[in-house]
Design an enzyme around this catalytic site. Structure first.
Site, PDB file in Angstrom:
ATOM      1  N   SER A 136      31.542  11.886  55.078  1.00 26.23           N
ATOM      2  CA  SER A 136      30.776  12.832  55.692  1.00 26.23           C
ATOM      3  C   SER A 136      30.528  12.899  57.397  1.00 26.23           C
ATOM      4  O   SER A 136      30.105  13.421  57.936  1.00 26.23           O
ATOM      5  CB  SER A 136      29.246  13.536  55.403  1.00 26.23           C
ATOM      6  OG  SER A 136      28.811  12.000  54.739  1.00 26.23           O
ATOM      7  N   ASN A 182      20.008   7.996  49.488  1.00 21.46           N
ATOM      8  CA  ASN A 182      19.688   8.889  49.308  1.00 21.46           C
ATOM      9  C   ASN A 182      18.108   8.980  49.328  1.00 21.46           C
ATOM     10  O   ASN A 182      18.033  10.855  50.035  1.00 21.46           O
ATOM     11  CB  ASN A 182      19.377   8.984  47.161  1.00 21.46           C
ATOM     12  CG  ASN A 182      20.741   8.809  46.310  1.00 21.46           C
ATOM     13  OD1 ASN A 182      22.168   8.791  47.284  1.00 21.46           O
ATOM     14  ND2 ASN A 182      21.018   7.968  45.308  1.00 21.46           N
ATOM     15  N   HIS A 187      20.254  59.176  58.591  1.00 16.22           N
ATOM     16  CA  HIS A 187      21.468  59.631  57.141  1.00 16.22           C
ATOM     17  C   HIS A 187      22.248  59.133  58.741  1.00 16.22           C
ATOM     18  O   HIS A 187      23.154  60.641  58.924  1.00 16.22           O
ATOM     19  CB  HIS A 187      22.025  60.638  56.898  1.00 16.22           C
ATOM     20  CG  HIS A 187      20.750  60.517  55.546  1.00 16.22           C
ATOM     21  ND1 HIS A 187      21.124  60.527  54.110  1.00 16.22           N
ATOM     22  CD2 HIS A 187      19.302  61.695  55.769  1.00 16.22           C
ATOM     23  CE1 HIS A 187      19.779  60.187  54.070  1.00 16.22           C
ATOM     24  NE2 HIS A 187      18.914  61.519  54.248  1.00 16.22           N
ATOM     25  N   SER A 189      39.827  44.979  77.638  1.00 18.54           N
ATOM     26  CA  SER A 189      40.688  44.621  76.260  1.00 18.54           C
ATOM     27  C   SER A 189      41.813  43.761  77.344  1.00 18.54           C
ATOM     28  O   SER A 189      41.939  44.583  79.116  1.00 18.54           O
ATOM     29  CB  SER A 189      40.525  46.133  76.203  1.00 18.54           C
ATOM     30  OG  SER A 189      42.379  46.414  76.020  1.00 18.54           O
ATOM     31  N   LYS A 229      38.434  49.976  79.461  1.00 18.95           N
ATOM     32  CA  LYS A 229      37.608  49.622  78.057  1.00 18.95           C
ATOM     33  C   LYS A 229      36.578  48.009  78.809  1.00 18.95           C
ATOM     34  O   LYS A 229      36.452  47.008  79.860  1.00 18.95           O
ATOM     35  CB  LYS A 229      38.379  48.964  76.827  1.00 18.95           C
ATOM     36  CG  LYS A 229      39.473  49.589  76.590  1.00 18.95           C
ATOM     37  CD  LYS A 229      39.175  50.786  76.178  1.00 18.95           C
ATOM     38  CE  LYS A 229      38.123  50.407  73.857  1.00 18.95           C
ATOM     39  NZ  LYS A 229      39.141  49.891  73.852  1.00 18.95           N
ATOM     40  N   ASN A 259      33.924  46.535  76.125  1.00 17.39           N
ATOM     41  CA  ASN A 259      33.593  46.040  74.296  1.00 17.39           C
ATOM     42  C   ASN A 259      32.292  45.266  74.867  1.00 17.39           C
ATOM     43  O   ASN A 259      32.690  44.574  74.879  1.00 17.39           O
ATOM     44  CB  ASN A 259      34.989  45.283  74.186  1.00 17.39           C
ATOM     45  CG  ASN A 259      36.028  45.987  74.435  1.00 17.39           C
ATOM     46  OD1 ASN A 259      36.122  47.533  74.605  1.00 17.39           O
ATOM     47  ND2 ASN A 259      37.907  45.758  74.097  1.00 17.39           N
ATOM     48  N   GLU A 298      29.296  42.600  68.045  1.00 22.32           N
ATOM     49  CA  GLU A 298      30.075  42.633  67.561  1.00 22.32           C
ATOM     50  C   GLU A 298      30.507  41.885  66.446  1.00 22.32           C
ATOM     51  O   GLU A 298      31.136  41.863  65.592  1.00 22.32           O
ATOM     52  CB  GLU A 298      31.930  43.669  67.420  1.00 22.32           C
ATOM     53  CG  GLU A 298      31.830  44.533  68.151  1.00 22.32           C
ATOM     54  CD  GLU A 298      32.888  45.362  69.161  1.00 22.32           C
ATOM     55  OE1 GLU A 298      34.088  45.420  68.362  1.00 22.32           O
ATOM     56  OE2 GLU A 298      33.604  44.589  69.514  1.00 22.32           O
ATOM     57  N   TYR A 341      20.553  12.585  42.149  1.00 19.02           N
ATOM     58  CA  TYR A 341      21.456  12.594  43.408  1.00 19.02           C
ATOM     59  C   TYR A 341      22.915  12.499  43.094  1.00 19.02           C
ATOM     60  O   TYR A 341      22.754  12.302  42.141  1.00 19.02           O
ATOM     61  CB  TYR A 341      21.475  11.757  44.582  1.00 19.02           C
ATOM     62  CG  TYR A 341      22.050  11.110  45.405  1.00 19.02           C
ATOM     63  CD1 TYR A 341      21.962  12.674  46.664  1.00 19.02           C
ATOM     64  CD2 TYR A 341      23.737  11.099  45.273  1.00 19.02           C
ATOM     65  CE1 TYR A 341      23.227  12.637  47.568  1.00 19.02           C
ATOM     66  CE2 TYR A 341      24.844  11.275  46.605  1.00 19.02           C
ATOM     67  CZ  TYR A 341      24.461  11.960  47.121  1.00 19.02           C
ATOM     68  OH  TYR A 341      25.333  12.054  48.470  1.00 19.02           O
ATOM     69  N   LYS A 371      25.527  20.098  54.118  1.00 17.51           N
ATOM     70  CA  LYS A 371      25.308  19.669  56.033  1.00 17.51           C
ATOM     71  C   LYS A 371      26.313  20.599  56.809  1.00 17.51           C
ATOM     72  O   LYS A 371      25.372  21.847  57.511  1.00 17.51           O
ATOM     73  CB  LYS A 371      25.698  18.878  56.078  1.00 17.51           C
ATOM     74  CG  LYS A 371      24.938  17.499  56.039  1.00 17.51           C
ATOM     75  CD  LYS A 371      25.412  15.814  56.264  1.00 17.51           C
ATOM     76  CE  LYS A 371      24.486  15.083  55.283  1.00 17.51           C
ATOM     77  NZ  LYS A 371      24.644  15.896  53.691  1.00 17.51           N
TER      78      LYS A 371
HETATM   79  N1  ARG Z   1      26.581  10.975  53.432  1.00 20.47           N
HETATM   80  C1  ARG Z   1      25.819  11.554  51.763  1.00 20.47           C
HETATM   81  C2  ARG Z   1      25.443  12.598  51.632  1.00 20.47           C
HETATM   82  O1  ARG Z   1      25.331  13.905  52.491  1.00 20.47           O
HETATM   83  C3  ARG Z   1      24.659  10.737  51.941  1.00 20.47           C
HETATM   84  C4  ARG Z   1      24.214   9.462  50.813  1.00 20.47           C
HETATM   85  C5  ARG Z   1      24.836   8.970  50.141  1.00 20.47           C
HETATM   86  N2  ARG Z   1      24.876   8.851  48.301  1.00 20.47           N
HETATM   87  C6  ARG Z   1      25.826   7.447  47.907  1.00 20.47           C
HETATM   88  N3  ARG Z   1      24.323   7.740  46.799  1.00 20.47           N
HETATM   89  N4  ARG Z   1      26.483   8.462  47.920  1.00 20.47           N
HETATM   90  O2  ARG Z   1      24.563  13.909  50.973  1.00 20.47           O
END
Ligand code: ARG
Length: 462
Positions: free
Chosen positions: A22, A109, A155, A276, A282, A284, A289, A316, A324
């Site tokens: 992540s 967690n 309307h 444009s 134009k 725009n 939009e 978890y 995220k």
């Molecule tokens: N990158 C993980 C998340 O966004 C963080 C927590 C990871 N926990 C684990 N038990 N692998 O949730």
């Protein structure tokens, strides 16, 4: 090999590393993560779980990491999985084994639950500020064009005259409800989850209230399993953002229609239009939009998160990592849209003559004629029928209402008398003198109230 893989006999498959990491997106949480770690370290020392000397070294190390990241000197290594591991690994580089004390009485967690809550709290404050700025733009334009009458539509057919200020203040109300919704989400986001550990709570004598206070939270969570696995607050933010984007999208639609050559009610400032590549004439309304278009992705994020959550057993699960990008994208999209709208609205020009001309087809006063007959004793249904006939008659003759003479009125109802010849858009508006109506006195009061609300929100209320 990373120290969380010690039980395994093989290094992680490269594709798995990439798939599970992540770090490309959660690096954005570094400040929140470090703030959490510093508070945690202080608390561990206060409780005598680690020594003050160790705590000071750890805090110094964490602050150094923070400035490395800020200066762009930090190396994010994907194989470290996430921002928590990346920071901890760097702390090991700096402090050696001492870094290992940081994760006492804590799990990733509850750590990620904390980071997400800190991030969302901050996002809500920024959202409230942007909402209030846009509300202010609407009030500025409403006040500047206080006497301008426009056709109100149902309307998308001209229905009854209204003040343009009244129309704009309708959006003020929508945004106010949005602000109230976000403030409400804040209450449930403002809860400190550390102490939940991986899922069961922790076996150390930690001071959760101290942590909560140190990190600026209102309350601590009451169930460790819920605290590590709940993402309601993320969903609530995106849900409130979806509603707010829906409001912006409606306003966007009106801006697009009003700035078309056919309506020509408003002119967007040159600094807020795009050209444009082949049609030089134009101008725009791309910002409007795009906001209308981006509304879809925020709705998409909402459905994505609801779906991600719906079948997860406690507590978890890695699915939670999907929270995220959905949240970050929603926050970024909403804040950017609110900001661009504030600029676009403040600088747009209302073309009064065109609004006047368009209401000039005075059949828009038909309801007022019916109301007039009612005031003379006719029942509303009959009055409606008589007025419909009158409009048909005028249309056939190619005349506006103000070109009919009293005789022509009287042919349809003896209740008409000469006051009817004085009926106008302004008189129509003046009659809507009821709380929430478009009469100038009411709109004046609404502007005053709106300004008070803005002032209060600038002071931190809503
Ligand atoms: N990158 C993980 C998340 O966004 C963080 C927590 C990871 N926990 C684990 N038990 N692998 O949730």
């Amino acid at each position: 090999m990373s120290h969380i893989r010690k039980r395994f006999n093989a290094p992680a498959n490269k594709k798995l590393v990439q798939f599970t990491s992540s770090l490309p997106f959660d690096r954005r949480l570094y400040k929140h993560d470090i703030a959490g770690s510093i508070a945690h370290t202080k608390m561990l020392a206060k409780q005598g779980i680690i020594s003050l000397k160790d705590a000071n070294c750890m805090i110094e190390g964490l602050n150094d990491i923070s400035s490395e990241i800020e200066k762009g000197q930090f190396i994010f290594r994907d194989e470290l999985e996430d921002i928590h591991m990346a920071i901890e690994a760097r702390l090991f580089d700096l402090l050696g084994d001492l870094a290992g004390k940081l994760h006492t009485a804590r799990s990733r967690n509850d750590q990620i639950a904390l980071d997400m809550r800190l991030f969302t709290k901050e996002a809500i404050s920024q959202t409230l500020k942007c909402l209030s700025d846009l509300q202010q733009s609407l009030v500025v334009v409403a006040e500047k064009n206080k006497d301008v009458i426009m056709p109100g539509y149902t309307h998308l057919q001209p229905a009854q005259p209204v003040l343009i200020a009244h129309h704009l203040l309708a959006y003020f109300e929508m945004l106010q409800r949005d602000a109230e919704r976000f403030s409400d989400v804040q209450k449930r986001t403002d809860i400190m989850p550390i102490g939940s550990g991986a899922l069961a709570g922790v076996a150390y004598d930690i001071d959760r209230e101290f942590l909560s206070h140190e990190l600026g939270f209102r309350k601590i969570s009451q169930n460790s399993m819920d605290a590590v696995s709940d993402r309601d607050f993320v969903i609530e933010y995106i849900a409130a953002a979806s509603l707010c984007m829906m409001h912006l999208s409606r306003l966007a639609e009106e801006i697009i229609i009003w700035s078309s050559a056919e309506f020509n009610f408003i002119e967007l400032d040159d600094s807020f239009v795009t050209g444009s590549s082949i049609m030089p004439q134009k101008k725009n309304p791309d910002a409007a939009e795009l906001t209308r278009g981006k509304t879809g992705r925020v709705y998409g994020n909402l459905i994505a998160m609801l779906t991600t959550m719906k079948a997860q057993p406690l507590a978890y699960n890695r699915d939670l990592q999907e929270d995220k990008e959905a949240l970050f994208d929603s926050v970024d999209t909403l804040l950017a849209s609110l900001e661009i709208f504030a600029g676009m609205i403040t600088t747009l020009k209302i073309i009064k003559e065109n609004l006047d001309r368009s209401t000039g087809g005075d059949y828009i006063l038909a309801t007022d004629l019916a109301d007039y007959l009612v005031s003379k004793g006719e029942n509303f249904r009959n009055a409606h029928g008589i007025t419909a006939k009158l409009i048909n008659y005028a249309a056939k003759k190619g005349k506006a209402l103000n070109q009919l003479n009293l005789g022509e009125y009287k042919r349809l109802s003896p209740l008409f008398n000469k006051e009817i010849l004085a009926i106008s858009k302004s008189s129509s508006i003046a009659t809507k003198n009821i709380v929430g109506g478009t009469a100038p006195q009411q709109v004046d009061k609404a502007i005053k109230k709106a300004k008070e609300i803005i002032l209060k929100s600038k002071k931190g209320g809503f």
